[in-house]
Design a protein around this motif. Structure first.
Motif, PDB file in Angstrom:
ATOM      1  N   PHE A 109       0.816  -1.218   0.000  1.00 49.17           N
ATOM      2  CA  PHE A 109       0.000   0.000   0.000  1.00 49.17           C
ATOM      3  C   PHE A 109       0.848   1.265   0.000  1.00 49.17           C
ATOM      4  O   PHE A 109       0.347   2.356   0.260  1.00 49.17           O
ATOM      5  CB  PHE A 109      -0.943   0.011   1.216  1.00 49.17           C
ATOM      6  CG  PHE A 109      -1.921  -1.119   1.235  1.00 49.17           C
ATOM      7  CD1 PHE A 109      -2.917  -1.223   0.276  1.00 49.17           C
ATOM      8  CD2 PHE A 109      -1.848  -2.110   2.205  1.00 49.17           C
ATOM      9  CE1 PHE A 109      -3.814  -2.276   0.273  1.00 49.17           C
ATOM     10  CE2 PHE A 109      -2.742  -3.161   2.226  1.00 49.17           C
ATOM     11  CZ  PHE A 109      -3.730  -3.248   1.258  1.00 49.17           C
ATOM     12  N   GLY A 110       2.142   1.153  -0.295  1.00 54.84           N
ATOM     13  CA  GLY A 110       3.024   2.314  -0.335  1.00 54.84           C
ATOM     14  C   GLY A 110       2.507   3.451  -1.198  1.00 54.84           C
ATOM     15  O   GLY A 110       2.545   4.608  -0.790  1.00 54.84           O
ATOM     16  N   PRO A 111       1.994   3.153  -2.411  1.00 52.49           N
ATOM     17  CA  PRO A 111       1.485   4.238  -3.252  1.00 52.49           C
ATOM     18  C   PRO A 111       0.291   4.983  -2.641  1.00 52.49           C
ATOM     19  O   PRO A 111       0.012   6.108  -3.021  1.00 52.49           O
ATOM     20  CB  PRO A 111       1.068   3.525  -4.546  1.00 52.49           C
ATOM     21  CG  PRO A 111       1.918   2.296  -4.575  1.00 52.49           C
ATOM     22  CD  PRO A 111       2.068   1.883  -3.147  1.00 52.49           C
ATOM     23  N   GLN A 112      -0.413   4.360  -1.697  1.00 51.37           N
ATOM     24  CA  GLN A 112      -1.551   5.018  -1.062  1.00 51.37           C
ATOM     25  C   GLN A 112      -1.151   5.907   0.115  1.00 51.37           C
ATOM     26  O   GLN A 112      -1.947   6.694   0.601  1.00 51.37           O
ATOM     27  CB  GLN A 112      -2.583   3.981  -0.566  1.00 51.37           C
ATOM     28  CG  GLN A 112      -3.467   3.442  -1.649  1.00 51.37           C
ATOM     29  CD  GLN A 112      -2.857   2.234  -2.358  1.00 51.37           C
ATOM     30  OE1 GLN A 112      -1.825   1.718  -1.970  1.00 51.37           O
ATOM     31  NE2 GLN A 112      -3.497   1.792  -3.417  1.00 51.37           N
ATOM     32  N   LEU A 113       0.090   5.763   0.620  1.00 50.75           N
ATOM     33  CA  LEU A 113       0.532   6.567   1.764  1.00 50.75           C
ATOM     34  C   LEU A 113       0.664   8.029   1.362  1.00 50.75           C
ATOM     35  O   LEU A 113       1.261   8.350   0.344  1.00 50.75           O
ATOM     36  CB  LEU A 113       1.873   6.060   2.285  1.00 50.75           C
ATOM     37  CG  LEU A 113       1.818   4.808   3.137  1.00 50.75           C
ATOM     38  CD1 LEU A 113       3.206   4.224   3.314  1.00 50.75           C
ATOM     39  CD2 LEU A 113       1.196   5.102   4.479  1.00 50.75           C
ATOM     40  N   LEU A 114       0.111   8.919   2.179  1.00 52.39           N
ATOM     41  CA  LEU A 114       0.187  10.349   1.899  1.00 52.39           C
ATOM     42  C   LEU A 114       1.104  11.084   2.863  1.00 52.39           C
ATOM     43  O   LEU A 114       2.038  11.748   2.461  1.00 52.39           O
ATOM     44  CB  LEU A 114      -1.213  10.964   1.944  1.00 52.39           C
ATOM     45  CG  LEU A 114      -2.205  10.400   0.936  1.00 52.39           C
ATOM     46  CD1 LEU A 114      -3.573  10.993   1.145  1.00 52.39           C
ATOM     47  CD2 LEU A 114      -1.713  10.669  -0.471  1.00 52.39           C
ATOM     48  N   CYS A 115       0.800  10.996   4.147  1.00 55.36           N
ATOM     49  CA  CYS A 115       1.590  11.744   5.119  1.00 55.36           C
ATOM     50  C   CYS A 115       1.446  11.140   6.509  1.00 55.36           C
ATOM     51  O   CYS A 115       0.574  10.314   6.758  1.00 55.36           O
ATOM     52  CB  CYS A 115       1.170  13.214   5.150  1.00 55.36           C
ATOM     53  SG  CYS A 115      -0.487  13.532   5.800  1.00 55.36           S
ATOM     54  N   SER A 116       2.318  11.590   7.396  1.00 55.07           N
ATOM     55  CA  SER A 116       2.237  11.293   8.825  1.00 55.07           C
ATOM     56  C   SER A 116       2.403  12.622   9.534  1.00 55.07           C
ATOM     57  O   SER A 116       3.044  13.531   9.014  1.00 55.07           O
ATOM     58  CB  SER A 116       3.360  10.354   9.252  1.00 55.07           C
ATOM     59  OG  SER A 116       3.247   9.107   8.614  1.00 55.07           O
ATOM     60  N   LEU A 117       1.828  12.731  10.722  1.00 55.10           N
ATOM     61  CA  LEU A 117       2.019  13.971  11.473  1.00 55.10           C
ATOM     62  C   LEU A 117       2.128  13.696  12.959  1.00 55.10           C
ATOM     63  O   LEU A 117       1.646  12.686  13.457  1.00 55.10           O
ATOM     64  CB  LEU A 117       0.911  14.980  11.187  1.00 55.10           C
ATOM     65  CG  LEU A 117      -0.519  14.712  11.648  1.00 55.10           C
ATOM     66  CD1 LEU A 117      -0.736  15.140  13.087  1.00 55.10           C
ATOM     67  CD2 LEU A 117      -1.480  15.472  10.773  1.00 55.10           C
ATOM     68  N   VAL A 118       2.800  14.618  13.639  1.00 50.78           N
ATOM     69  CA  VAL A 118       2.931  14.599  15.088  1.00 50.78           C
ATOM     70  C   VAL A 118       2.453  15.960  15.586  1.00 50.78           C
ATOM     71  O   VAL A 118       2.842  16.996  15.042  1.00 50.78           O
ATOM     72  CB  VAL A 118       4.392  14.337  15.522  1.00 50.78           C
ATOM     73  CG1 VAL A 118       4.551  14.479  17.027  1.00 50.78           C
ATOM     74  CG2 VAL A 118       4.826  12.956  15.079  1.00 50.78           C
ATOM     75  N   GLY A 119       1.586  15.941  16.612  1.00 53.03           N
ATOM     76  CA  GLY A 119       0.990  17.167  17.116  1.00 53.03           C
ATOM     77  C   GLY A 119       1.751  17.794  18.275  1.00 53.03           C
ATOM     78  O   GLY A 119       2.363  17.096  19.083  1.00 53.03           O
ATOM     79  N   PHE A 120       1.669  19.134  18.345  1.00 55.88           N
ATOM     80  CA  PHE A 120       2.298  19.925  19.398  1.00 55.88           C
ATOM     81  C   PHE A 120       1.337  21.033  19.819  1.00 55.88           C
ATOM     82  O   PHE A 120       0.458  21.423  19.064  1.00 55.88           O
ATOM     83  CB  PHE A 120       3.605  20.573  18.898  1.00 55.88           C
ATOM     84  CG  PHE A 120       4.663  19.588  18.510  1.00 55.88           C
ATOM     85  CD1 PHE A 120       5.649  19.233  19.402  1.00 55.88           C
ATOM     86  CD2 PHE A 120       4.670  18.999  17.244  1.00 55.88           C
ATOM     87  CE1 PHE A 120       6.628  18.315  19.051  1.00 55.88           C
ATOM     88  CE2 PHE A 120       5.637  18.088  16.883  1.00 55.88           C
ATOM     89  CZ  PHE A 120       6.622  17.747  17.796  1.00 55.88           C
ATOM     90  N   VAL A 131       4.437  17.661   9.708  1.00 56.59           N
ATOM     91  CA  VAL A 131       3.864  16.741   8.726  1.00 56.59           C
ATOM     92  C   VAL A 131       4.984  16.174   7.861  1.00 56.59           C
ATOM     93  O   VAL A 131       5.803  16.928   7.328  1.00 56.59           O
ATOM     94  CB  VAL A 131       2.825  17.460   7.840  1.00 56.59           C
ATOM     95  CG1 VAL A 131       2.193  16.497   6.849  1.00 56.59           C
ATOM     96  CG2 VAL A 131       1.757  18.149   8.696  1.00 56.59           C
ATOM     97  N   TYR A 132       5.016  14.849   7.727  1.00 54.65           N
ATOM     98  CA  TYR A 132       5.974  14.176   6.857  1.00 54.65           C
ATOM     99  C   TYR A 132       5.252  13.778   5.579  1.00 54.65           C
ATOM    100  O   TYR A 132       4.255  13.044   5.617  1.00 54.65           O
ATOM    101  CB  TYR A 132       6.553  12.928   7.537  1.00 54.65           C
ATOM    102  CG  TYR A 132       7.474  12.134   6.637  1.00 54.65           C
ATOM    103  CD1 TYR A 132       8.744  12.607   6.333  1.00 54.65           C
ATOM    104  CD2 TYR A 132       7.064  10.942   6.064  1.00 54.65           C
ATOM    105  CE1 TYR A 132       9.590  11.900   5.496  1.00 54.65           C
ATOM    106  CE2 TYR A 132       7.906  10.224   5.222  1.00 54.65           C
ATOM    107  CZ  TYR A 132       9.167  10.709   4.943  1.00 54.65           C
ATOM    108  OH  TYR A 132       9.999  10.015   4.106  1.00 54.65           O
ATOM    109  N   LEU A 133       5.728  14.284   4.453  1.00 56.01           N
ATOM    110  CA  LEU A 133       5.162  13.930   3.151  1.00 56.01           C
ATOM    111  C   LEU A 133       5.852  12.660   2.651  1.00 56.01           C
ATOM    112  O   LEU A 133       7.042  12.678   2.319  1.00 56.01           O
ATOM    113  CB  LEU A 133       5.378  15.054   2.141  1.00 56.01           C
ATOM    114  CG  LEU A 133       4.596  16.329   2.388  1.00 56.01           C
ATOM    115  CD1 LEU A 133       5.068  17.431   1.447  1.00 56.01           C
ATOM    116  CD2 LEU A 133       3.109  16.067   2.205  1.00 56.01           C
TER     117      LEU A 133
END
Length: 186
Positions: A109-120, A131-133
């Motif tokens: 599912f790599g092609p479906q991955l968009l981003c990851s984020l960590v909140g502060f 946000v990591y693209l």
């Protein structure tokens, strides 16, 4: 990269490097000392929807992998996996986000991955996300202005970019700093 790409100034897109997520705990320290933003203990992974039985299996396997993960879908049809940890344990949160991304990538599912984020959040309760693209292999800050609908604090985003320049690979193209309104973990 071919001759015509070089001639017309086109570049090869950056390959995803999920290990860059491991720079987030150090960036969190920089954000706290230099900007007053503390981790919330929330982070999420976003990917394009997967249909049917594959999605059900995916949810179950991610829950087995992490123990507790919350799945939701946004108004655009993207799926979010929310991970929670104690705010002071950014390393464990990043490990979970890395595990989800790696699992999705390895499951095809790599092609479906968009981003990851960590909140502060800071002392005034202003939200900020790193946000990591996935497809770009870069980070960017996202700072929605509370109580204003869909408006961003552009000055805070640029200050954060400058603050984290030595900690993270920050996305140079500001046009790719996409808003993630209402993202779980923000």
């Amino acid at each position: 990269m071919g001759f015509l790409d070089a001639l017309f100034g086109r570049r090869k897109p950056a390959r995803p490097d999920l290990d860059q997520l491991f720079a987030l705990p150090s960036a969190a320290i920089t954000l706290e000392t230099g900007g007053g933003f503390r981790p919330t203990g929330l982070g999420s992974v976003c990917f394009a929807g997967v249909e049917g039985g594959a999605f059900t299996r995916l949810q179950e396997e991610v829950r087995q992998l992490l123990g507790a993960a919350e799945f939701s879908q946004d108004s655009f049809g993207y799926t979010w996996v929310l991970c929670r940890h104690e705010p002071e344990d950014t390393a464990a949160l990043v490990n979970d986000l890395h595990a989800v991304n790696t699992y999705l990538q390895d499951a095809g599912f790599g092609p479906q991955l968009l981003c990851s984020l960590v909140g502060f959040r800071d002392g005034q309760d202003r939200p900020l996300a790193l946000v990591y693209l996935y497809k770009r292999g870069t980070f960017y800050p996202f700072a929605p202005l509370p109580g204003t609908g869909e408006k961003r604090d552009g000055a805070l985003e640029l200050q954060t970019k400058a603050l984290l320049a030595d900690d993270l690979t920050v996305e140079a193209d500001l046009g790719r700093w996409f808003p993630v309104w209402g993202a779980p973990g923000l």
